[in-house]
Design an enzyme around this catalytic site. Structure first.
Site, mmCIF file in Angstrom:
data_model
loop_
_atom_site.group_PDB
_atom_site.id
_atom_site.type_symbol
_atom_site.label_atom_id
_atom_site.label_comp_id
_atom_site.label_asym_id
_atom_site.label_seq_id
_atom_site.Cartn_x
_atom_site.Cartn_y
_atom_site.Cartn_z
ATOM 1 N N ARG A 43 1.283 -12.549 10.054
ATOM 2 C CA ARG A 43 1.473 -13.132 8.751
ATOM 3 C C ARG A 43 2.724 -13.576 8.311
ATOM 4 N NH1 ARG A 43 -3.496 -10.667 5.124
ATOM 5 N NH2 ARG A 43 -2.038 -11.276 3.767
ATOM 6 N N ARG A 98 5.318 -7.918 -2.497
ATOM 7 C CA ARG A 98 3.947 -7.886 -2.643
ATOM 8 C C ARG A 98 3.335 -6.650 -3.209
ATOM 9 N NH1 ARG A 98 1.240 -9.203 2.791
ATOM 10 N NH2 ARG A 98 -0.659 -9.192 1.688
ATOM 11 N N ARG A 104 0.323 -5.337 11.715
ATOM 12 C CA ARG A 104 -0.781 -6.275 11.614
ATOM 13 C C ARG A 104 -0.611 -7.376 12.243
ATOM 14 N NH1 ARG A 104 -3.610 -7.353 5.876
ATOM 15 N NH2 ARG A 104 -1.537 -8.055 5.334
ATOM 16 N N LYS A 108 -8.522 -3.191 2.820
ATOM 17 C CA LYS A 108 -9.658 -3.674 2.373
ATOM 18 C C LYS A 108 -10.244 -4.591 3.118
ATOM 19 C CE LYS A 108 -6.995 -5.875 -0.864
ATOM 20 N NZ LYS A 108 -5.629 -5.333 -0.229
ATOM 21 N N ARG A 133 -7.295 -9.795 -8.721
ATOM 22 C CA ARG A 133 -6.132 -9.136 -8.496
ATOM 23 C C ARG A 133 -5.416 -9.105 -9.916
ATOM 24 N NH1 ARG A 133 -5.417 -10.434 -2.648
ATOM 25 N NH2 ARG A 133 -3.708 -9.208 -1.897
HETATM 26 P P1 ADP Z 1 -5.847 -5.320 3.423
HETATM 27 O O1 ADP Z 1 -7.117 -6.314 3.487
HETATM 28 O O2 ADP Z 1 -5.966 -4.466 2.367
HETATM 29 O O3 ADP Z 1 -4.455 -6.241 3.319
HETATM 30 P P2 ADP Z 1 -6.069 -4.831 6.496
HETATM 31 O O4 ADP Z 1 -7.525 -4.602 6.408
HETATM 32 O O5 ADP Z 1 -5.818 -6.081 6.894
HETATM 33 O O6 ADP Z 1 -5.570 -4.632 4.716
HETATM 34 O O7 ADP Z 1 -5.408 -3.604 6.988
HETATM 35 C C1 ADP Z 1 -3.949 -3.539 7.016
HETATM 36 C C2 ADP Z 1 -3.513 -3.114 8.530
HETATM 37 O O8 ADP Z 1 -3.691 -1.714 8.729
HETATM 38 C C3 ADP Z 1 -4.123 -3.784 9.517
HETATM 39 O O9 ADP Z 1 -3.279 -4.196 10.540
HETATM 40 C C4 ADP Z 1 -5.521 -2.727 9.976
HETATM 41 O O10 ADP Z 1 -5.638 -2.922 11.315
HETATM 42 C C5 ADP Z 1 -4.558 -1.593 9.617
HETATM 43 N N1 ADP Z 1 -5.703 -0.577 9.081
HETATM 44 C C6 ADP Z 1 -6.488 -0.716 8.237
HETATM 45 N N2 ADP Z 1 -7.060 0.541 7.912
HETATM 46 C C7 ADP Z 1 -6.498 1.572 8.700
HETATM 47 C C8 ADP Z 1 -6.666 2.927 8.702
HETATM 48 N N3 ADP Z 1 -7.658 3.576 7.851
HETATM 49 N N4 ADP Z 1 -5.739 3.500 9.522
HETATM 50 C C9 ADP Z 1 -4.820 3.029 10.198
HETATM 51 N N5 ADP Z 1 -4.650 1.504 9.814
HETATM 52 C C10 ADP Z 1 -5.539 0.634 9.295
HETATM 53 P P1 AMP Z 2 -4.445 -11.097 1.044
HETATM 54 O O1 AMP Z 2 -5.213 -11.541 2.497
HETATM 55 O O2 AMP Z 2 -5.804 -10.532 0.273
HETATM 56 O O3 AMP Z 2 -3.431 -9.964 1.264
HETATM 57 O O4 AMP Z 2 -3.755 -12.058 0.276
HETATM 58 C C1 AMP Z 2 -2.663 -12.768 0.871
HETATM 59 C C2 AMP Z 2 -1.855 -13.571 -0.306
HETATM 60 O O5 AMP Z 2 -2.855 -14.616 -0.990
HETATM 61 C C3 AMP Z 2 -1.568 -12.856 -1.648
HETATM 62 O O6 AMP Z 2 -0.161 -12.068 -1.302
HETATM 63 C C4 AMP Z 2 -1.517 -13.928 -2.592
HETATM 64 O O7 AMP Z 2 -0.474 -14.606 -2.608
HETATM 65 C C5 AMP Z 2 -2.569 -14.650 -2.417
HETATM 66 N N1 AMP Z 2 -3.888 -14.428 -2.992
HETATM 67 C C6 AMP Z 2 -5.049 -13.736 -2.209
HETATM 68 N N2 AMP Z 2 -6.018 -13.399 -3.250
HETATM 69 C C7 AMP Z 2 -5.328 -13.746 -4.559
HETATM 70 C C8 AMP Z 2 -5.788 -13.561 -5.847
HETATM 71 N N3 AMP Z 2 -7.175 -13.209 -6.149
HETATM 72 N N4 AMP Z 2 -5.003 -14.035 -6.692
HETATM 73 C C9 AMP Z 2 -3.786 -14.327 -6.511
HETATM 74 N N5 AMP Z 2 -3.328 -14.671 -5.502
HETATM 75 C C10 AMP Z 2 -4.060 -14.222 -4.289
#
Ligand code: ADP
Ligand code: AMP
Length: 213
Positions: free
Chosen positions: A160, A171, A127, A13, A88
């Protein structure tokens, strides 16, 4: 244009939201990034959020909704935004709908980045994140130019706390229980769009651009 990114943790995302923000010139609003910035600064909000995040649980709606509404009320969100990680829960979605409706506006698209759970665990362990500017890397898929250092701002990259395997499993459970119902919620509103998030990230972005125009 107002866009919501849906998908499991690690679906991509944030990766896609950053590119959408750049192409369509709208802010990328990530509640996770806002919480992490607060944790880094040691604010009371950050401390409270951390206690939930470290367990893989959601931060309570009351706290999260306030932060989001404050953020989207800022001037730079006047022409729209891409929300990453919000809503969420169904109550969060309802609050957002109400706030947007009060301005006489609507959400244009909810884009679900679909990735099966098996792929998620692998992605999360690789990541690396920059807490200073929000950039995200992957040690194999998107490595930084210099190992461990952010290309954008030079800050040291971190793993993280909530990307540890056990927490990722929690999660994912949280996602299936509380967030996945949003897919039906936005489908019923007729604004849901699905993309295959297992593809290469450039292809995923191309698919999104086809949807947004
Ligand atoms: P989210 O915001 O949904 O938690 P991220 O954008 O941080 O996810 O992506 C999670 C991990 O996967 C990151 O390390 C990112 O670089 C990698 N990633 C994102 N999109 C892809 C993809 N299409 N293919 C492979 N790896 C990806
Ligand atoms: P993210 O960076 O989007 O993966 O969010 C990391 C963590 O932040 C999540 O696992 C939740 O604990 C908290 N968080 C982020 N956005 C929300 C939301 N909209 N509602 C509740 N918790 C959130």
């Amino acid at each position: 244009m107002k866009i919501i990114m849906l998908g499991a943790p690690g679906a991509g995302k944030g990766t896609q939201a950053k590119q959408i923000a750049e192409k369509y010139d709208i802010p990328h609003v990530s509640t996770g990034d806002i919480f992490r910035a607060n944790i880094k600064e040691g604010t009371a909000l950050g401390m409270e959020a951390k206690s939930y995040m470290d367990k893989g649980a959601l931060v309570p709606d009351e706290l999260t909704v306030k932060i989001l509404l404050d953020r989207v009320a800022k001037d730079d969100c006047k022409n729209g935004y891409v929300l990453d990680g919000f809503p969420r829960t169904i109550p969060q979605a309802e609050v957002l709908d109400k706030a947007v409706a009060e301005l006489g506006e609507t959400i244009d698209y909810a884009i679900n980045v679909d990735v099966p759970d098996e792929n998620i665990i692998k992605r999360m362990s690789g990541r690396r994140a920059c807490v200073k500017c929000g950039a995200t890397y992957h040690i194999v898929n998107v490595p930084p130019k210099t190992e461990g250092i952010c290309d954008v701002c030079g800050e040291k990259l971190i793993v993280r706390d909530d990307d540890k395997e056990e927490t990722v499993k929690n999660r994912l459970n949280t996602y299936h229980e509380q967030t996945q119902p949003l897919i039906d919620y936005y489908s019923n509103k007729g604004i849901l769009k699905e993309v295959d998030g297992t593809k290469d990230m450039k292809e995923v972005f191309d698919d999104i651009v086809k949807i947004l125009g």
